[in-house]
Design a protein around this motif. Sequence first.
Motif, PDB file in Angstrom:
ATOM      1  N   ARG A  64      53.325 -15.641  79.359  1.00  0.00           N
ATOM      2  CA  ARG A  64      54.188 -15.476  78.183  1.00  0.00           C
ATOM      3  C   ARG A  64      55.638 -15.286  78.595  1.00  0.00           C
ATOM      4  N   PHE A  65      55.833 -14.632  79.725  1.00  0.00           N
ATOM      5  CA  PHE A  65      57.186 -14.376  80.210  1.00  0.00           C
ATOM      6  C   PHE A  65      57.861 -15.694  80.592  1.00  0.00           C
ATOM      7  N   THR A  66      57.180 -16.502  81.405  1.00  0.00           N
ATOM      8  CA  THR A  66      57.745 -17.777  81.853  1.00  0.00           C
ATOM      9  C   THR A  66      57.839 -18.770  80.707  1.00  0.00           C
ATOM     10  N   ALA A  67      56.995 -18.609  79.687  1.00  0.00           N
ATOM     11  CA  ALA A  67      57.028 -19.508  78.535  1.00  0.00           C
ATOM     12  C   ALA A  67      58.375 -19.460  77.823  1.00  0.00           C
ATOM     13  N   MET A  68      59.076 -18.325  77.916  1.00  0.00           N
ATOM     14  CA  MET A  68      60.397 -18.229  77.292  1.00  0.00           C
ATOM     15  C   MET A  68      61.384 -19.148  77.999  1.00  0.00           C
ATOM     16  N   LEU A  69      61.295 -19.233  79.323  1.00  0.00           N
ATOM     17  CA  LEU A  69      62.134 -20.176  80.071  1.00  0.00           C
ATOM     18  C   LEU A  69      61.837 -21.602  79.641  1.00  0.00           C
ATOM     19  N   LEU A  70      60.558 -21.924  79.492  1.00  0.00           N
ATOM     20  CA  LEU A  70      60.157 -23.255  79.044  1.00  0.00           C
ATOM     21  C   LEU A  70      60.723 -23.553  77.657  1.00  0.00           C
ATOM     22  N   THR A  71      60.654 -22.576  76.767  1.00  0.00           N
ATOM     23  CA  THR A  71      61.150 -22.769  75.401  1.00  0.00           C
ATOM     24  C   THR A  71      62.645 -23.056  75.385  1.00  0.00           C
ATOM     25  N   LEU A  72      63.406 -22.275  76.142  1.00  0.00           N
ATOM     26  CA  LEU A  72      64.855 -22.459  76.173  1.00  0.00           C
ATOM     27  C   LEU A  72      65.235 -23.821  76.762  1.00  0.00           C
ATOM     28  N   LEU A  73      64.569 -24.213  77.836  1.00  0.00           N
ATOM     29  CA  LEU A  73      64.890 -25.489  78.475  1.00  0.00           C
ATOM     30  C   LEU A  73      64.478 -26.672  77.610  1.00  0.00           C
ATOM     31  N   LEU A  74      63.325 -26.561  76.948  1.00  0.00           N
ATOM     32  CA  LEU A  74      62.896 -27.654  76.072  1.00  0.00           C
ATOM     33  C   LEU A  74      63.818 -27.777  74.863  1.00  0.00           C
ATOM     34  N   PHE A  76      66.947 -27.011  74.827  1.00  0.00           N
ATOM     35  CA  PHE A  76      68.142 -27.641  75.394  1.00  0.00           C
ATOM     36  C   PHE A  76      67.990 -29.159  75.429  1.00  0.00           C
ATOM     37  N   ASN A  77      66.838 -29.639  75.854  1.00  0.00           N
ATOM     38  CA  ASN A  77      66.621 -31.077  75.970  1.00  0.00           C
ATOM     39  C   ASN A  77      66.317 -31.739  74.630  1.00  0.00           C
ATOM     40  N   VAL A  78      65.805 -30.985  73.669  1.00  0.00           N
ATOM     41  CA  VAL A  78      65.683 -31.530  72.313  1.00  0.00           C
ATOM     42  C   VAL A  78      67.071 -31.885  71.777  1.00  0.00           C
ATOM     43  N   PHE A 334      74.129 -26.710  73.445  1.00  0.00           N
ATOM     44  CA  PHE A 334      75.134 -25.741  73.887  1.00  0.00           C
ATOM     45  C   PHE A 334      74.638 -24.313  73.673  1.00  0.00           C
ATOM     46  N   VAL A 335      74.126 -24.025  72.472  1.00  0.00           N
ATOM     47  CA  VAL A 335      73.619 -22.678  72.183  1.00  0.00           C
ATOM     48  C   VAL A 335      72.441 -22.349  73.102  1.00  0.00           C
ATOM     49  N   SER A 336      71.570 -23.325  73.334  1.00  0.00           N
ATOM     50  CA  SER A 336      70.408 -23.098  74.214  1.00  0.00           C
ATOM     51  C   SER A 336      70.858 -22.805  75.638  1.00  0.00           C
ATOM     52  N   TYR A 337      71.848 -23.553  76.110  1.00  0.00           N
ATOM     53  CA  TYR A 337      72.331 -23.365  77.485  1.00  0.00           C
ATOM     54  C   TYR A 337      72.979 -21.996  77.649  1.00  0.00           C
ATOM     55  N   VAL A 338      73.833 -21.627  76.703  1.00  0.00           N
ATOM     56  CA  VAL A 338      74.486 -20.314  76.778  1.00  0.00           C
ATOM     57  C   VAL A 338      73.439 -19.201  76.707  1.00  0.00           C
ATOM     58  N   SER A 339      72.456 -19.349  75.823  1.00  0.00           N
ATOM     59  CA  SER A 339      71.388 -18.348  75.707  1.00  0.00           C
ATOM     60  C   SER A 339      70.604 -18.244  77.012  1.00  0.00           C
ATOM     61  N   LEU A 340      70.279 -19.394  77.606  1.00  0.00           N
ATOM     62  CA  LEU A 340      69.547 -19.409  78.875  1.00  0.00           C
ATOM     63  C   LEU A 340      70.341 -18.714  79.967  1.00  0.00           C
ATOM     64  N   LEU A 341      71.623 -19.027  80.049  1.00  0.00           N
ATOM     65  CA  LEU A 341      72.457 -18.443  81.097  1.00  0.00           C
ATOM     66  C   LEU A 341      72.580 -16.936  80.920  1.00  0.00           C
ATOM     67  N   VAL A 342      72.858 -16.490  79.701  1.00  0.00           N
ATOM     68  CA  VAL A 342      73.017 -15.054  79.446  1.00  0.00           C
ATOM     69  C   VAL A 342      71.715 -14.314  79.720  1.00  0.00           C
ATOM     70  N   TRP A 343      70.598 -14.871  79.264  1.00  0.00           N
ATOM     71  CA  TRP A 343      69.305 -14.227  79.465  1.00  0.00           C
ATOM     72  C   TRP A 343      68.951 -14.164  80.956  1.00  0.00           C
ATOM     73  N   THR A 344      69.241 -15.236  81.666  1.00  0.00           N
ATOM     74  CA  THR A 344      68.956 -15.272  83.102  1.00  0.00           C
ATOM     75  C   THR A 344      69.766 -14.218  83.844  1.00  0.00           C
TER      76      THR A 344
END
Length: 414
Positions: A64-74, A76-78, A334-344
């Motif tokens: 479930r933890f890693t699934a959040m990374l998958l969600t953000l990256l997918l 982003f690509n959507v 853009f929002v997905s990338y910023v969210s991914l970066l901040v969360w990371t």
Amino acid sequence: MSPIEAAYSHVAQPQRAALRFIGSAMVAFGVFLAGFVINEPAPYELWMAGLVGIWFILGLRISRFTAMLLTLLLTFNVGGMLSLTQMKDMTGGPMYVAVSTFLALTSVFYAAIIEDSAKRLPLIFNAWVFAAVITSLLGILGYFHAFPGAEVFTLYDRAKGAFQDPNVFGPFLVVPSLYLIHGILTRDLKTSPLRAAALLIVALGVFLSFSRAAWGLFLLGVVLLIFLMLLKERSGAFRLRILILSLLAIVLMVAALLIALQFPQVSDLFSTRAQLVQEYDGEYLGRFDRHRIGFQMMMERPLGLGPMVFGTIFPEDEHNIWLKTLTTYGWLGFVSYVSLLVWTLYLGLKNLLRDRPWQPYLMIAWICIIGHAVIGNVIDIDHWRHVYLLLGIVWGCAALEHRYRQSFPGHSAV
């Protein structure tokens, strides 16, 4: 357990151990291949495509933890897929988004295998060091035309090793450089000469790339690494060792730089590249002008322009990851990338100084993600393979910490 089940367990356990060893070795080889990307698709893509498929077929789980990374990256690509609808000429667009999606999956894969076993982290980093040393040697030999045909490892009189671009080659070398520095500062001094020799080779590769982004990333990475190590270590004697060895390493690096500058071809290009603002940065429709105009355009284009369209409108591509996410992945990207970066960055900072076996690897990866976020202001990093590996390392280590705290709730303190 029945005798038959007991016998099967006895036989199967060594088989599982052997499969895990082979699987880990294949992952390390994949990381090694990331240092050799002269043509695309590179061997890295072909190897990792098969490897990711095999691992998941054999039952690699995404928590479930890693699934959040998958969600953000997918997500982003959507955004990238939606931007394709804005293209009049689709040539190259779908392939660009496909590569982005594949690289996203490699990031999730790295996070999952690290969460599965922290023992894979030293394999990953050692493979990265081997790749860096070899590709640096190729770049150095090419730069000095050490053998016929060596110019294939240079571009515009700059070392690029086994990469297509010096601006990717240089930053690729920073992670193994920091890993070698950390080893020199913390490991047995008997092994320091070997690490120091490897560091000098890799650092010279960074320098001869003449990439200002790589130089800045290297300098920022070293400063942050030493600062965090001094912050983490409680022993005064160990802190003194870090300071002394750090000063010694700086002296050696400066000496190597001065020696390199004795070559006219090095000193001439260095004096040119050392200027903070190049002519192509500040001129009309130069880098900074394109950034300003591009951001204004994107305020009216929520779905973006589509992959590689910006470069057909202006003299060059975006050379800015924030603008690139807007033009190629739209506002959603853009929002997905910023969210991914901040969360990371949050996950890394939260677990950065905890005394865990994976702490050094998390620290180096976290530092380099900060550095790549900074250099992203002047360069596009959305297709850099090692950036997705860094994301996977930070999320994998965070997942390890999450699992550790669930198993040992009383041992979560620093």
